[in-house]
Design a protein around this motif. Sequence first.
Motif, PDB file in Angstrom:
ATOM      1  N   THR A 113     -12.351  18.625 -47.344  1.00 14.09           N
ATOM      2  CA  THR A 113     -12.883  17.388 -47.912  1.00 14.09           C
ATOM      3  C   THR A 113     -11.818  16.592 -48.673  1.00 14.09           C
ATOM      4  OG1 THR A 113     -13.630  18.661 -49.810  1.00 14.09           O
ATOM      5  CG2 THR A 113     -15.271  18.173 -48.118  1.00 14.09           C
ATOM      6  N   THR A 114     -10.725  17.262 -49.036  1.00 13.84           N
ATOM      7  CA  THR A 114      -9.618  16.532 -49.687  1.00 13.84           C
ATOM      8  C   THR A 114      -9.062  15.471 -48.737  1.00 13.84           C
ATOM      9  OG1 THR A 114      -9.045  18.524 -50.905  1.00 13.84           O
ATOM     10  CG2 THR A 114      -7.376  16.809 -50.832  1.00 13.84           C
ATOM     11  N   TYR A 115      -9.003  15.791 -47.452  1.00 13.25           N
ATOM     12  CA  TYR A 115      -8.475  14.836 -46.470  1.00 13.25           C
ATOM     13  C   TYR A 115      -9.315  13.564 -46.494  1.00 13.25           C
ATOM     14  CZ  TYR A 115      -5.986  18.801 -44.304  1.00 13.25           C
ATOM     15  OH  TYR A 115      -5.182  19.872 -44.060  1.00 13.25           O
ATOM     16  N   ARG A 116     -10.613  13.771 -46.555  1.00  8.34           N
ATOM     17  CA  ARG A 116     -11.558  12.664 -46.554  1.00  8.34           C
ATOM     18  C   ARG A 116     -11.430  11.851 -47.850  1.00  8.34           C
ATOM     19  NH1 ARG A 116     -16.955  12.069 -48.342  1.00  8.34           N
ATOM     20  NH2 ARG A 116     -18.209  10.879 -46.860  1.00  8.34           N
ATOM     21  N   ASP A 117     -11.395  12.552 -48.966  1.00  8.26           N
ATOM     22  CA  ASP A 117     -11.308  11.858 -50.262  1.00  8.26           C
ATOM     23  C   ASP A 117     -10.016  11.060 -50.362  1.00  8.26           C
ATOM     24  OD1 ASP A 117     -13.665  13.099 -50.812  1.00  8.26           O
ATOM     25  OD2 ASP A 117     -12.802  14.648 -52.108  1.00  8.26           O
ATOM     26  N   ASN A 118      -8.926  11.662 -49.938  1.00  9.97           N
ATOM     27  CA  ASN A 118      -7.637  10.971 -50.050  1.00  9.97           C
ATOM     28  C   ASN A 118      -7.595   9.731 -49.163  1.00  9.97           C
ATOM     29  OD1 ASN A 118      -6.680  12.769 -51.888  1.00  9.97           O
ATOM     30  ND2 ASN A 118      -5.295  13.834 -50.494  1.00  9.97           N
ATOM     31  N   LEU A 119      -8.065   9.859 -47.933  1.00 10.71           N
ATOM     32  CA  LEU A 119      -8.025   8.702 -47.034  1.00 10.71           C
ATOM     33  C   LEU A 119      -8.962   7.602 -47.556  1.00 10.71           C
ATOM     34  CD1 LEU A 119      -6.238   8.368 -44.567  1.00 10.71           C
ATOM     35  CD2 LEU A 119      -8.218   8.838 -43.136  1.00 10.71           C
TER      36      LEU A 119
ATOM     37  N   GLN B 180     -17.937   8.119 -32.333  1.00 12.24           N
ATOM     38  CA  GLN B 180     -17.451   9.495 -32.477  1.00 12.24           C
ATOM     39  C   GLN B 180     -17.989  10.157 -33.752  1.00 12.24           C
ATOM     40  OE1 GLN B 180     -13.142   9.815 -32.074  1.00 12.24           O
ATOM     41  NE2 GLN B 180     -13.109   7.966 -30.812  1.00 12.24           N
ATOM     42  N   VAL B 181     -18.052  11.507 -33.684  1.00 12.84           N
ATOM     43  CA  VAL B 181     -18.529  12.290 -34.827  1.00 12.84           C
ATOM     44  C   VAL B 181     -17.659  12.048 -36.065  1.00 12.84           C
ATOM     45  CG1 VAL B 181     -18.914  14.643 -35.673  1.00 12.84           C
ATOM     46  CG2 VAL B 181     -19.461  14.054 -33.300  1.00 12.84           C
ATOM     47  N   ILE B 182     -16.353  11.914 -35.856  1.00 11.52           N
ATOM     48  CA  ILE B 182     -15.406  11.636 -36.944  1.00 11.52           C
ATOM     49  C   ILE B 182     -15.915  10.504 -37.823  1.00 11.52           C
ATOM     50  CG2 ILE B 182     -13.281  10.290 -37.290  1.00 11.52           C
ATOM     51  CD1 ILE B 182     -11.752  11.971 -35.613  1.00 11.52           C
ATOM     52  N   TYR B 183     -16.445   9.484 -37.163  1.00 15.68           N
ATOM     53  CA  TYR B 183     -16.927   8.306 -37.887  1.00 15.68           C
ATOM     54  C   TYR B 183     -18.364   8.513 -38.337  1.00 15.68           C
ATOM     55  CZ  TYR B 183     -17.886   3.400 -39.009  1.00 15.68           C
ATOM     56  OH  TYR B 183     -18.233   2.237 -39.644  1.00 15.68           O
ATOM     57  N   GLN B 184     -19.196   8.954 -37.415  1.00 15.56           N
ATOM     58  CA  GLN B 184     -20.630   9.056 -37.712  1.00 15.56           C
ATOM     59  C   GLN B 184     -20.915  10.046 -38.842  1.00 15.56           C
ATOM     60  OE1 GLN B 184     -22.339   9.613 -33.848  1.00 15.56           O
ATOM     61  NE2 GLN B 184     -22.193   7.424 -33.358  1.00 15.56           N
ATOM     62  N   ASP B 185     -20.217  11.184 -38.840  1.00 18.42           N
ATOM     63  CA  ASP B 185     -20.397  12.150 -39.933  1.00 18.42           C
ATOM     64  C   ASP B 185     -19.382  11.912 -41.050  1.00 18.42           C
ATOM     65  OD1 ASP B 185     -22.330  13.111 -38.343  1.00 18.42           O
ATOM     66  OD2 ASP B 185     -21.419  15.069 -37.950  1.00 18.42           O
ATOM     67  N   ASP B 186     -18.607  10.877 -40.894  1.00 19.74           N
ATOM     68  CA  ASP B 186     -17.567  10.472 -41.849  1.00 19.74           C
ATOM     69  C   ASP B 186     -16.681  11.634 -42.294  1.00 19.74           C
ATOM     70  OD1 ASP B 186     -16.192   8.396 -42.896  1.00 19.74           O
ATOM     71  OD2 ASP B 186     -17.347   8.268 -44.753  1.00 19.74           O
ATOM     72  N   LEU B 187     -16.116  12.313 -41.319  1.00 24.06           N
ATOM     73  CA  LEU B 187     -15.270  13.472 -41.597  1.00 24.06           C
ATOM     74  C   LEU B 187     -13.957  13.088 -42.273  1.00 24.06           C
ATOM     75  CD1 LEU B 187     -15.765  15.376 -38.211  1.00 24.06           C
ATOM     76  CD2 LEU B 187     -17.034  15.646 -40.344  1.00 24.06           C
ATOM     77  N   LEU B 188     -13.586  11.809 -42.163  1.00 28.25           N
ATOM     78  CA  LEU B 188     -12.290  11.380 -42.714  1.00 28.25           C
ATOM     79  C   LEU B 188     -12.406  10.232 -43.715  1.00 28.25           C
ATOM     80  CD1 LEU B 188      -9.868  11.413 -39.621  1.00 28.25           C
ATOM     81  CD2 LEU B 188      -9.986  13.046 -41.501  1.00 28.25           C
ATOM     82  N   GLY B 189     -13.610   9.828 -44.036  1.00 31.68           N
ATOM     83  CA  GLY B 189     -13.749   8.706 -44.969  1.00 31.68           C
ATOM     84  C   GLY B 189     -13.589   7.347 -44.310  1.00 31.68           C
ATOM     85  N   LEU B 190     -13.493   7.327 -42.991  1.00 34.97           N
ATOM     86  CA  LEU B 190     -13.274   6.044 -42.295  1.00 34.97           C
ATOM     87  C   LEU B 190     -14.502   5.134 -42.397  1.00 34.97           C
ATOM     88  CD1 LEU B 190     -11.464   7.449 -39.116  1.00 34.97           C
ATOM     89  CD2 LEU B 190     -10.402   6.217 -41.020  1.00 34.97           C
ATOM     90  N   GLN B 191     -15.674   5.761 -42.347  1.00 40.92           N
ATOM     91  CA  GLN B 191     -16.902   4.969 -42.438  1.00 40.92           C
ATOM     92  C   GLN B 191     -17.012   4.319 -43.821  1.00 40.92           C
ATOM     93  OE1 GLN B 191     -21.387   6.061 -42.779  1.00 40.92           O
ATOM     94  NE2 GLN B 191     -20.669   6.882 -40.825  1.00 40.92           N
TER      95      GLN B 191
END
Length: 317
Positions: free
Chosen positions: A205-211, A251-262
């Motif tokens: 989750t650090t990856y997500r928070d940082n991005l 993509q799941v990356i966006y829909q589940d917001d695995l990286l904070g992109l959403q």
Amino acid sequence: MYSWLSLLTILIYSHVIVKAQTPVVLWHGMGDDCCNPDSMGRITDLIKQHVPGIFVHSVKIGDSENSDRNAGFFGVIDNQVDYACEQLATIPELANGFNAVGFSQGGLFMRAYVERCNQPQVRHLVTFGSPHGGVSDIPNCENIHDFKCTLMRTMVKRGVYTDYVQHHVIQAQYFKSPSDYEAYLEHNIFLPRLNNQIESKYQNTTYRDNLASLESFVMIKFADDTMIKPPESAWFWTLDQDNEIWPLKDQVIYQDDLLGLQLLDHDAKLKFMTCPGSHMQISDDYFVNQVIQPLLSSTGDQNKVNGPGIRFVNQQA
Ligand SMILES: *[C@@H]1O[C@H](CO)[C@@H](O)[C@H](O)[C@H]1NC(C)=O
């Protein structure tokens, strides 16, 4: 009395003005190095011309330009990112944060810096033609006489997902086979982790928070890119097993917001842009108007600067 006061004013002003110009860090692409006058040198000059006094640093892996260029083909991306994290943390001019511009695979590595380290913190992240969604084909060598590049391609033929190639060839570490997603997840040592595409218990989750902490993430695709396949990988788009292109938002990356992109997108901080031309053909005009003016020059960014001192000076500018 009066002259003391103006001297004091000048001192305060010059001190704060330097602080107000957020420094810039560049990370070059494959086949290039930190200090090539025609590439990173040209970009550095362009930034300095338009933002006088700005501090610009170009990431160099290893202690020579040759080792840096070599590192663009051979090595382990994770180690190179760690190396850059240590390098950037020791540069005093960067201590209050910086804007980052990554070119081609250098943009992917810069994103890895943000996700994994981000000390000092990146404000605006700009990536040009970076394979965020992986590549379905190992990039071609622009110059067939480039020995290192042809060696890289020969090595990949041993099997892109073999342990040996994964631990020796940079480009293999962002290869994403459209026909074999499972193999990608299981054997690619870099991209699935960086993209938090692995099993949820291993996601970070650090990856997500940082991005998500970026002031903006500007992803620029080249209109006629033939180097990065698919070119839309610069926007995280990827090919599925039927060679159909998957936009990020599906993509799941966006829909589940695995990286904070959403999250970034909802705050209008995620930008999808297209630069005319082929891979890494960036005109001065484009770079000045789309990157330097809106993002890298302090005056273009008045209300986003932190700290009362900096805001004060920006009002003078
Ligand atoms: C997540 O990433 C951060 C930053 O790289 C690291 O410090 C931390 O140990 C990682 N957490 C896990 C559970 O792997």
